[in-house]
Scaffold this motif. Structure first.
Motif, PDB file in Angstrom:
ATOM      1  N   GLY A 136       0.797  -1.229   0.000  1.00 38.29           N
ATOM      2  CA  GLY A 136       0.000   0.000   0.000  1.00 38.29           C
ATOM      3  C   GLY A 136       0.825   1.272   0.000  1.00 38.29           C
ATOM      4  O   GLY A 136       0.300   2.363   0.264  1.00 38.29           O
ATOM      5  N   PHE A 137       2.119   1.170  -0.344  1.00 36.58           N
ATOM      6  CA  PHE A 137       3.009   2.323  -0.282  1.00 36.58           C
ATOM      7  C   PHE A 137       2.481   3.538  -1.042  1.00 36.58           C
ATOM      8  O   PHE A 137       2.588   4.672  -0.586  1.00 36.58           O
ATOM      9  N   TRP A 138       1.910   3.310  -2.224  1.00 31.75           N
ATOM     10  CA  TRP A 138       1.473   4.418  -3.081  1.00 31.75           C
ATOM     11  C   TRP A 138       0.002   4.793  -2.877  1.00 31.75           C
ATOM     12  O   TRP A 138      -0.525   5.616  -3.619  1.00 31.75           O
ATOM     13  N   ASP A 139      -0.671   4.231  -1.895  1.00 30.35           N
ATOM     14  CA  ASP A 139      -2.098   4.513  -1.701  1.00 30.35           C
ATOM     15  C   ASP A 139      -2.407   6.009  -1.594  1.00 30.35           C
ATOM     16  O   ASP A 139      -3.368   6.486  -2.208  1.00 30.35           O
ATOM     17  N   SER A 140      -1.621   6.752  -0.834  1.00 32.89           N
ATOM     18  CA  SER A 140      -1.917   8.190  -0.670  1.00 32.89           C
ATOM     19  C   SER A 140      -1.673   8.956  -1.963  1.00 32.89           C
ATOM     20  O   SER A 140      -2.420   9.884  -2.295  1.00 32.89           O
ATOM     21  N   LEU A 141      -0.660   8.573  -2.727  1.00 34.19           N
ATOM     22  CA  LEU A 141      -0.420   9.226  -4.019  1.00 34.19           C
ATOM     23  C   LEU A 141      -1.558   8.903  -4.988  1.00 34.19           C
ATOM     24  O   LEU A 141      -2.042   9.787  -5.701  1.00 34.19           O
ATOM     25  N   ILE A 142      -1.990   7.656  -5.008  1.00 34.19           N
ATOM     26  CA  ILE A 142      -3.095   7.255  -5.880  1.00 34.19           C
ATOM     27  C   ILE A 142      -4.353   8.037  -5.516  1.00 34.19           C
ATOM     28  O   ILE A 142      -5.071   8.524  -6.398  1.00 34.19           O
ATOM     29  N   ALA A 143      -4.619   8.194  -4.227  1.00 36.36           N
ATOM     30  CA  ALA A 143      -5.786   8.969  -3.781  1.00 36.36           C
ATOM     31  C   ALA A 143      -5.671  10.427  -4.228  1.00 36.36           C
ATOM     32  O   ALA A 143      -6.651  11.028  -4.677  1.00 36.36           O
ATOM     33  N   MET A 144      -4.476  10.987  -4.141  1.00 35.93           N
ATOM     34  CA  MET A 144      -4.283  12.363  -4.588  1.00 35.93           C
ATOM     35  C   MET A 144      -4.517  12.488  -6.095  1.00 35.93           C
ATOM     36  O   MET A 144      -5.187  13.417  -6.556  1.00 35.93           O
ATOM     37  N   LEU A 145      -3.980  11.560  -6.873  1.00 34.79           N
ATOM     38  CA  LEU A 145      -4.176  11.590  -8.324  1.00 34.79           C
ATOM     39  C   LEU A 145      -5.655  11.421  -8.674  1.00 34.79           C
ATOM     40  O   LEU A 145      -6.160  12.095  -9.583  1.00 34.79           O
TER      41      LEU A 145
END
Length: 177
Positions: A136-145
């Motif tokens: 889940g490392f990129w979860d916050s970036l994915i949410a931002m995108l």
């Protein structure tokens, strides 16, 4: 295929990141893919280079002179390309790759990802970025995108440029497309 890897040069990060990075590097080497990376002997950069090398794959390290002067060049670099700075490094890595995979990383990795995405959005290239969402490392970036898409500020076609993979099998399928 020439696969560019953006990732952390830190070693004090979760073991899972190293395990999955090593698995990816082994897969790349076994399948005849070439690694294009930042050339450092630290963190996930060294991990992926060693795995590709041990699996008889080729590695291309794009190394800023400050890294070389600091004695931080990986022993697993088969082809070393020296450059002046991080901007040159990004340009050369992008130019020499067919696809980019972003592993866990910090501000340098984010900078690299956004450079590729911005250039693609205005037509400089059509290379994809795969966010390898280990743990889940990129979860916050994915949410931002996703939020940026909802707000209408991302160009059409953005979803074709950035992809998310949670497993090595998903990466293999995305690269095969």
């Amino acid at each position: 295929m020439n696969i560019c890897i953006f990732c952390s040069a830190n070693s004090n990060i979760p073991t899972e990141y190293f395990e999955r990075t090593s698995e990816l590097g082994t897969w790349m080497g076994v399948n005849g893919h070439t690694l294009v990376f930042g050339g450092c002997n630290l963190g996930l950069m060294e991990c992926v280079a060693k795995a590709v090398h041990d699996a008889k794959g080729m590695t291309v390290g794009v190394v800023p002179t400050i890294v070389e002067k600091g004695g931080k060049v990986s022993d697993y670099v088969d082809v070393k390309i020296l450059c002046d700075n991080l901007s040159d490094r990004k340009d050369l890595m992008i130019e020499r790759s067919d696809v980019i995979i972003a592993l866990p990383g910090g501000v340098g990795t984010l900078d690299e990802i956004f450079t590729v995405l911005a250039a693609a959005s205005i037509g400089y290239h059509n290379k994809r970025v795969i966010l390898y969402n280990i743990g889940g490392f990129w979860d916050s970036l994915i949410a931002m995108l996703d939020d940026l898409k909802t707000r209408g500020v991302l160009r059409a076609g953005f979803d074709d440029t950035v992809k998310v993979a949670h497993t090595l099998d998903e990466i293999a399928a995305l690269i095969a497309q």
